[in-house]
Enzyme design. Structure first.
Site, mmCIF file in Angstrom:
data_model
loop_
_atom_site.group_PDB
_atom_site.id
_atom_site.type_symbol
_atom_site.label_atom_id
_atom_site.label_comp_id
_atom_site.label_asym_id
_atom_site.label_seq_id
_atom_site.Cartn_x
_atom_site.Cartn_y
_atom_site.Cartn_z
ATOM 1 N N GLY A 151 0.838 -1.191 0.000
ATOM 2 C CA GLY A 151 0.000 0.000 0.000
ATOM 3 C C GLY A 151 0.873 1.240 0.000
ATOM 4 O O GLY A 151 2.019 1.201 0.471
ATOM 5 N N GLN A 175 3.140 9.929 1.103
ATOM 6 C CA GLN A 175 4.432 9.222 1.134
ATOM 7 C C GLN A 175 5.311 9.539 -0.071
ATOM 8 O O GLN A 175 6.502 9.217 -0.067
ATOM 9 C CB GLN A 175 4.212 7.705 1.228
ATOM 10 N N CYS A 199 5.938 -0.081 7.521
ATOM 11 C CA CYS A 199 5.535 1.070 6.708
ATOM 12 C C CYS A 199 6.729 1.489 5.854
ATOM 13 O O CYS A 199 7.850 1.553 6.358
ATOM 14 C CB CYS A 199 5.110 2.221 7.615
ATOM 15 N N LEU A 200 6.485 1.772 4.586
ATOM 16 C CA LEU A 200 7.577 2.164 3.689
ATOM 17 C C LEU A 200 8.235 3.463 4.136
ATOM 18 O O LEU A 200 9.370 3.736 3.756
ATOM 19 C CB LEU A 200 7.045 2.325 2.251
ATOM 20 N N HIS A 224 -4.386 1.402 7.727
ATOM 21 C CA HIS A 224 -3.033 1.965 7.675
ATOM 22 C C HIS A 224 -2.956 3.121 6.671
ATOM 23 O O HIS A 224 -2.425 4.195 6.983
ATOM 24 C CB HIS A 224 -2.042 0.848 7.314
ATOM 25 N N GLU A 225 -3.496 2.905 5.468
ATOM 26 C CA GLU A 225 -3.384 3.941 4.424
ATOM 27 C C GLU A 225 -4.244 5.152 4.752
ATOM 28 O O GLU A 225 -3.845 6.290 4.520
ATOM 29 C CB GLU A 225 -3.745 3.372 3.042
ATOM 30 N N HIS A 274 -2.554 7.419 7.126
ATOM 31 C CA HIS A 274 -1.567 8.299 6.473
ATOM 32 C C HIS A 274 -2.222 9.607 6.033
ATOM 33 O O HIS A 274 -1.596 10.659 6.081
ATOM 34 C CB HIS A 274 -0.977 7.623 5.224
HETATM 35 NI NI NI Z 1 2.691 3.320 5.656
#
Ligand code: NI
Length: 167
Positions: A46, A51, A88-89, A130-131, A134
């Site tokens: 995701g 991000q 998380c990226l 999660h997304e 963000h």
């Molecule tokens: Ni994330």
């Protein structure tokens, strides 16, 4: 299409509340194309627009069942509890057992501005939560216990300073 660098904590854009998309035009289509390419390249399951430095309410995802995206999404229902080792990226290489709702249902819009809905439990419920977090400027760190969170924030800030010093 283009692969963007993924912003990492403590980049301020990750802490901002994202703005709603007002016009469903080619710019949004291009944004989501680039987000998919960036997500698959990472690789990740995701990716939210902040991000890659774009503070808009858009995310893309693929939990192994094909790509999907949501524009201006909102969680409308969430039930149960599920603990899962989550990463998380934007906080690369770190994973924590995080308890969230098991099932989540989100409503939003597709690229044409038509209403859409996605729902699911386990990984699907997790990626939706999660997304969408963000888009409110929340990272998974906000779900850690206060003591763990203090320690992790300290470590991440030190790593970020070391990176700036070229270490
Ligand atoms: Ni994330």
């Amino acid at each position: 299409m283009a692969i963007y660098p993924i912003r990492r904590f403590p980049d301020p854009v990750l802490a901002m509340k994202a703005r709603s998309v007002e016009t469903f035009d080619d710019d949004v289509k291009r944004l989501t194309d680039d987000m998919f390419e960036t997500m698959y390249n990472a690789p990740g399951v995701g990716l939210a627009a902040p991000q890659i430095g774009v503070s808009k309410r858009v995310f893309v995802a693929d939990i192994g069942e094909g790509p999907f995206l949501m524009i201006n999404p909102t969680i409308v229902e969430q039930t149960g509890k599920w603990k899962y080792e989550e990463g998380c990226l934007s906080v690369p290489g770190r994973y924590w057992d995080i308890k969230r709702y098991d099932y989540a249902r989100a409503e939003g819009f597709d690229l044409s501005g038509n209403p859409i809905m996605y729902e699911g439990d386990e990984l699907m419920g997790r990626v939706l939560q999660h997304e969408i977090d963000h888009l409110f400027g929340l990272l998974l760190l906000s779900h850690l216990g206060s003591r763990t969170k203090r320690q992790v924030l300290k470590e991440l800030r030190e790593e970020s300073l070391d990176a700036q010093r070229g270490m």
